[in-house]
Design an enzyme around this catalytic site. Structure first.
Site, short mmCIF file in Angstrom:
data_model
loop_
_atom_site.label_atom_id
_atom_site.label_comp_id
_atom_site.label_asym_id
_atom_site.label_seq_id
_atom_site.Cartn_x
_atom_site.Cartn_y
_atom_site.Cartn_z
N GLU A 117 10.62 69.34 -12.60
CA GLU A 117 10.93 68.69 -13.87
C GLU A 117 11.72 69.63 -14.78
O GLU A 117 12.66 69.21 -15.47
CB GLU A 117 9.64 68.24 -14.56
CG GLU A 117 8.93 67.11 -13.84
CD GLU A 117 7.66 66.66 -14.54
OE1 GLU A 117 7.69 65.62 -15.21
OE2 GLU A 117 6.64 67.38 -14.42
N GLU A 137 2.56 64.78 -7.78
CA GLU A 137 1.49 64.38 -8.70
C GLU A 137 0.68 63.20 -8.19
O GLU A 137 -0.54 63.14 -8.37
CB GLU A 137 2.08 64.05 -10.07
CG GLU A 137 2.50 65.27 -10.89
CD GLU A 137 3.90 65.74 -10.59
OE1 GLU A 137 4.43 66.60 -11.32
OE2 GLU A 137 4.50 65.27 -9.59
#
Length: 252
Positions: A117, A137
């Site tokens: 990210e 995730e």
């Protein structure tokens, strides 16, 4: 060279170039609250140096960034994670994306979760062959929390976003290049040479042009992009007193 090597995020300033180095190699540069706070301070310093044209983000050691330091928030409630941890990361990564300078993620090691990210909030991503990237995730019962999903959608589209987020699989650098998640693929441990060439290319342009183009490309949709380019270019011309020749007048 001006160097601030204190803490877990190192900043090196050398003329038009700044290096922001995640310096926690024993923890694979996993991002803790303290590290995010330091990163925020380094980005603030960079933004204040108008002579800096290009910012390189890299990781010390063999891993670019393993993501969030899960040991820190393992005992926190979901409310605290969303309220403190998630908002902090979103704010800091937003500051990175909002820098007026051109930003490059130099990925000479793997990047997962929050580490990917972070790279996605840079303007360019240069990756070494042999590394892996991923958003795992979903395999941990959660979702990307630092705007990673929207960044993948913006740079590579919904197919790449689905592959990364919904499967949690690790992609090779070659697959990431094919999907458009990274921009340049370097030979193994050859990232620095590719980054240097990209820096040289950027420095051949003017700061004003880079700033206009960066803002324009951040706007969704071709209509918004073209209108922003026109308005920013017009504002620049008005500020400098320059004018655009009228082609109709030349033809008369």
């Amino acid at each position: 060279m001006n160097v601030d090597a204190s803490g877990t995020v190192r900043l090196e300033l050398q003329g038009p170039l700044a290096r922001v180095v995640l310096d926690r190699p024993r923890k694979r540069n996993a991002l803790s609250t303290h590290m995010l706070t330091e990163l925020d301070a380094r980005l603030t310093t960079v933004a204040e140096h108008s002579e800096v044209r290009v910012v390189i983000v890299e990781g010390a050691g063999t891993v670019f960034c393993a993501g969030a330091d899960t040991a820190e928030f393992g005992g926190l409630s979901s409310e605290l994670i969303r309220g403190r941890w998630t908002r902090l990361g979103q704010r800091v990564f937003g500051s990175l994306a909002g820098l007026p300078q051109t930003t490059i993620a130099a990925m000479d090691g793997s990047a997962f979760g929050g580490g990917l990210e972070l790279a996605l909030h840079c303007d360019f991503r240069v990756a070494s062959a042999g590394i892996g990237i991923g958003l795992p995730e979903a395999t941990l019962g959660t979702t990307p929390g630092w705007s990673g999903l929207s960044r993948v959608l913006g740079v590579a589209g919904p197919s790449a976003a689905r592959i990364l987020a919904m499967t949690g699989r690790t992609l090779s650098a070659e697959d990431a290049l094919r999907l458009g998640i990274i921009d340049f693929l370097a030979p193994e441990h050859g990232v620095e040479a590719h980054v240097r060439q990209l820096v040289d290319d950027v420095l051949q342009t003017t700061p004003v042009a880079q700033c206009i183009l960066k803002q324009a490309l951040a706007q969704p949709g071709p209509g918004g992009l073209s209108s922003l380019v026109d308005s920013l270019a017009g504002a620049y011309l008005a500020e400098t007193g320059e004018t655009i020749p009228n082609p109709l007048r030349r033809s008369q």
